[in-house]
Design a protein around this motif. Structure first.
Motif, mmCIF file in Angstrom:
data_model
loop_
_atom_site.group_PDB
_atom_site.id
_atom_site.type_symbol
_atom_site.label_atom_id
_atom_site.label_comp_id
_atom_site.label_asym_id
_atom_site.label_seq_id
_atom_site.Cartn_x
_atom_site.Cartn_y
_atom_site.Cartn_z
ATOM 1 N N LYS A 66 47.203 -72.799 -19.633
ATOM 2 C CA LYS A 66 48.149 -72.725 -20.750
ATOM 3 C C LYS A 66 48.230 -71.305 -21.245
ATOM 4 N N GLY A 67 49.440 -70.800 -21.447
ATOM 5 C CA GLY A 67 49.572 -69.453 -21.993
ATOM 6 C C GLY A 67 50.990 -68.936 -21.861
ATOM 7 N N GLY A 68 51.302 -67.971 -22.700
ATOM 8 C CA GLY A 68 52.678 -67.489 -22.810
ATOM 9 C C GLY A 68 53.149 -66.631 -21.644
ATOM 10 N N ILE A 69 54.439 -66.298 -21.723
ATOM 11 C CA ILE A 69 55.052 -65.363 -20.771
ATOM 12 C C ILE A 69 55.629 -64.220 -21.591
ATOM 13 N N ARG A 70 55.238 -63.010 -21.217
ATOM 14 C CA ARG A 70 55.633 -61.819 -21.963
ATOM 15 C C ARG A 70 56.675 -61.029 -21.179
ATOM 16 N N TYR A 71 57.758 -60.615 -21.831
ATOM 17 C CA TYR A 71 58.738 -59.710 -21.203
ATOM 18 C C TYR A 71 58.580 -58.358 -21.879
ATOM 19 N N HIS A 72 58.058 -57.373 -21.146
ATOM 20 C CA HIS A 72 57.847 -56.058 -21.776
ATOM 21 C C HIS A 72 57.714 -55.005 -20.690
ATOM 22 N N GLN A 73 58.182 -53.809 -21.005
ATOM 23 C CA GLN A 73 58.139 -52.723 -19.996
ATOM 24 C C GLN A 73 56.706 -52.278 -19.709
ATOM 25 N N VAL A 80 47.787 -58.915 -18.322
ATOM 26 C CA VAL A 80 48.035 -60.358 -18.174
ATOM 27 C C VAL A 80 46.712 -61.076 -17.900
ATOM 28 N N LEU A 81 45.865 -60.447 -17.095
ATOM 29 C CA LEU A 81 44.553 -61.031 -16.780
ATOM 30 C C LEU A 81 43.711 -61.193 -18.053
ATOM 31 N N ALA A 82 43.674 -60.136 -18.870
ATOM 32 C CA ALA A 82 42.890 -60.207 -20.118
ATOM 33 C C ALA A 82 43.431 -61.310 -21.017
ATOM 34 N N LEU A 83 44.731 -61.354 -21.152
ATOM 35 C CA LEU A 83 45.330 -62.354 -22.051
ATOM 36 C C LEU A 83 45.071 -63.773 -21.533
ATOM 37 N N SER A 84 45.044 -63.924 -20.205
ATOM 38 C CA SER A 84 44.792 -65.266 -19.640
ATOM 39 C C SER A 84 43.348 -65.701 -19.932
ATOM 40 N N LYS A 90 40.109 -69.222 -26.133
ATOM 41 C CA LYS A 90 40.750 -69.697 -27.368
ATOM 42 C C LYS A 90 40.863 -71.224 -27.386
ATOM 43 N N CYS A 91 41.322 -71.799 -26.258
ATOM 44 C CA CYS A 91 41.476 -73.262 -26.208
ATOM 45 C C CYS A 91 40.118 -73.941 -26.381
ATOM 46 N N ALA A 92 39.080 -73.310 -25.841
ATOM 47 C CA ALA A 92 37.744 -73.900 -25.975
ATOM 48 C C ALA A 92 37.210 -73.742 -27.400
ATOM 49 N N VAL A 93 37.574 -72.670 -28.095
ATOM 50 C CA VAL A 93 37.121 -72.498 -29.488
ATOM 51 C C VAL A 93 37.649 -73.638 -30.344
ATOM 52 N N VAL A 94 38.937 -73.985 -30.157
ATOM 53 C CA VAL A 94 39.508 -75.071 -30.985
ATOM 54 C C VAL A 94 39.328 -76.431 -30.310
ATOM 55 N N ASN A 95 38.679 -76.422 -29.161
ATOM 56 C CA ASN A 95 38.300 -77.654 -28.462
ATOM 57 C C ASN A 95 39.489 -78.550 -28.131
ATOM 58 N N ILE A 96 40.530 -77.943 -27.541
ATOM 59 C CA ILE A 96 41.653 -78.745 -27.047
ATOM 60 C C ILE A 96 41.590 -78.753 -25.514
ATOM 61 N N PRO A 97 42.067 -79.825 -24.882
ATOM 62 C CA PRO A 97 41.852 -79.958 -23.434
ATOM 63 C C PRO A 97 42.842 -79.137 -22.604
ATOM 64 N N LEU A 98 42.778 -77.830 -22.768
ATOM 65 C CA LEU A 98 43.657 -76.927 -22.017
ATOM 66 C C LEU A 98 42.850 -75.741 -21.511
ATOM 67 N N GLY A 99 43.325 -75.177 -20.395
ATOM 68 C CA GLY A 99 42.690 -73.995 -19.837
ATOM 69 C C GLY A 99 43.474 -72.753 -20.216
ATOM 70 N N GLY A 100 43.232 -71.674 -19.465
ATOM 71 C CA GLY A 100 43.876 -70.412 -19.829
ATOM 72 C C GLY A 100 44.747 -69.839 -18.731
ATOM 73 N N GLY A 101 45.939 -69.400 -19.114
ATOM 74 C CA GLY A 101 46.840 -68.716 -18.183
ATOM 75 C C GLY A 101 47.697 -67.732 -18.957
ATOM 76 N N LYS A 102 48.383 -66.890 -18.269
ATOM 77 C CA LYS A 102 49.320 -65.969 -18.933
ATOM 78 C C LYS A 102 50.278 -65.430 -17.894
ATOM 79 N N ARG A 136 49.785 -79.064 -14.699
ATOM 80 C CA ARG A 136 49.196 -78.014 -13.858
ATOM 81 C C ARG A 136 49.069 -76.700 -14.619
ATOM 82 N N ASP A 137 50.182 -76.201 -15.091
ATOM 83 C CA ASP A 137 50.206 -74.924 -15.804
ATOM 84 C C ASP A 137 51.449 -74.933 -16.684
ATOM 85 N N VAL A 138 51.240 -74.738 -17.983
ATOM 86 C CA VAL A 138 52.334 -74.918 -18.952
ATOM 87 C C VAL A 138 52.568 -73.613 -19.722
ATOM 88 N N PRO A 139 53.570 -72.822 -19.325
ATOM 89 C CA PRO A 139 53.860 -71.581 -20.051
ATOM 90 C C PRO A 139 54.417 -71.825 -21.456
#
Ligand code: NAD
Length: 423
Positions: A66-73, A80-84, A90-102, A136-139
């Motif tokens: 789970k994670g956003g998509i950024r449009y930037h120069q 992107v790796l760091a943000l993912s 972050k998802c684990a801190v709030v304990n929701i059943p999602l992983g990390g992507g970006k 699978r992966d939700v932007p």
């Protein structure tokens, strides 16, 4: 030091405090999958441009990436790796059943027409479709992407898989399967946590002066919510500069003025005139000066690495609320800690956004849509619980809130990985 090296440093620090299994630390220090794409787009003048693009799937032990998509120069693979990785944590801190992507595309969207932006988005989805999906992966939206772009993604993905699949993205418009309360969620989640911290410290919001860096979506809404809760807003900035006032500013007026005059830096006179009190004044300040203003709470809601070892010694705020991702560089963080400045870390403070995205996924899955009151109530429960978990770990390990938030997340990830017998 790259943004991902900052992330690794934070993971290593928490690991050493909590004595995390070395193999778990190694798993968390690398992404599971990196996808690099070249997206060809026919421009309005008939020429062809190719835009480099990424999606990093850091970790899915807790649930779909789970994670956003950024449009930037200035997007790059390391960012992107760091943000993912931060999304996993972050998802684990709030304990929701999602992983990390970006995800990200190297493009200045301000230089594209609406049609070019739509073609770029749809082509990106065509290349990415095999790797994403509601399970699978939700932007989601991030810098320079919005509800409209999410609608294009859902539409293109639905065409590719041959069935209506609104759950492939979150942050959609409410009429297209989006959730009530998503627009305010990041700011609201941060304000819930700040209020808990203030209560814990026995402070009264009425006595606390707030400055907001980045008067955009997260920062502007946070200012409004904080003033509603009794805090005094005395300064704000955007990319062009800012103002600091001797009186409290009405955030709604400031927002309206920013739209009319293009930047909050042009709004000093306007917000002062509304007060109609002699002796009150606003001064125009640079982005650097705003950060160093005398205040109680500094809300960081713009970009990464805003507080570094250079300006950290001059920060006068006592509390920092990190709505942006990675706004404090680790070297700056050490100086803030030495000076007794408390940072409510990004992985806790801005987790309200992904939490309401999770609510949106639940609503899409069963077609039952929640009221705004329900969204806010459920968000508050999750954010307050996460705050208590982090506070408890901070006390147990005598650590900062940032270290405690990483410890909270890494313990949950470790337990999940072990339960699954994944390695
Ligand atoms: P936004 O584009 O709406 O707002 C960003 C604001 O920061 C704009 O007003 C911009 O002018 C200002 N800004 C840019 N550079 C600046 C500078 N040097 N000094 C002062 N202001 C500057 O974006 P947003 O959605 O509010 O996101 C802000 C931050 O919060 C980003 O780091 C984003 O990753 C993070 N975040 C946002 C969400 C969300 O749901 N919106 C969720 C989690 C994290």
């Amino acid at each position: 030091m790259s943004l991902f090296e900052n992330t690794l440093k934070q993971i290593r620090k928490a690991s050493s405090i909590m004595d995390l299994d070395e193999d778990i630390e190694r798993i968390m220090s690398v992404p599971q999958r990196k996808i690099e794409m070249q997206v060809p787009v026919k421009m309005d003048d008939g020429s062809l441009k190719i835009f480099p693009a990424f999606r990093v799937q850091h970790n899915n032990y807790m649930g779909p990436y789970k994670g956003g998509i950024r449009y930037h120069q200035q997007v790059d693979a390391e960012e992107v790796l760091a943000l993912s990785a931060w999304m996993t944590i972050k998802c684990a801190v709030v304990n929701i059943p999602l992983g990390g992507g970006k995800g990200g595309i190297i493009v200045n969207p301000k230089e594209l027409s609406e049609g070019e932006k739509e073609r770029l988005t749809r082509r990106y989805v065509q290349l990415l479709a095999p790797a994403i999906g509601p399970d699978r992966d939700v932007p989601a939206p991030d810098v320079n992407t919005n509800a409209k772009i999410m609608s294009w993604i859902a539409d293109e993905y639905s065409k590719i898989v041959g069935k209506d699949s609104p759950g492939v993205v979150t942050g959609k418009p409410v009429g297209q399967g989006g959730s009530e309360g998503r627009g305010e969620a990041t700011a609201q989640g941060g304000v819930y946590v700040l209020n808990e911290y203030i209560k814990h410290e026995g402070l009264d919001p009425k006595n606390l002066k707030v400055v907001v860096q980045g008067f955009g979506n997260a920062g502007g809404i946070a200012a409004k919510l904080l003033v509603e809760d009794g805090y005094q807003l005395i300064g704000a900035s955007d990319s062009q500069g800012g103002i600091v006032c001797s009186h409290s500013i009405d955030p709604n007026e400031l927002m309206q003025c920013k739209v009319e005059k293009n930047s909050v830096k042009n709004c000093g006179l306007h917000v002062t005139q509304l007060h109609d009190v002699e002796g009150v004044d606003c001064k125009e300040v640079s982005n650097e000066e705003l950060l160093e203003e005398e205040c109680d709470v500094l809300v960081l809601a713009a970009l990464e690495n805003q507080i570094t070892k250079e300006n950290a010694p001059r920060i006068k705020a006592k509390i920092i609320l990190e709505l942006a991702n990675g706004p404090v560089h680790p070297e700056g963080d050490e100086i803030l800690n030495e000076n007794g400045v408390v940072a409510i870390p990004d992985i806790l403070a801005n987790a309200g956004g992904v939490t309401v995205s999770y609510f949106e996924m639940l609503q899409n899955a069963d077609g039952n849509y929640w009221s705004e009151e329900r969204v806010k109530g459920e968000l508050q429960d999750i954010m307050v619980k996460a705050w208590k978990d982090v506070k408890c770990n901070a006390e147990k390990h005598q650590s900062t809130l940032r270290e405690a938030a990483f410890i909270t997340a890494l313990s949950r990830l470790e337990a999940k990985i072990r339960e699954r017998g994944s390695f």
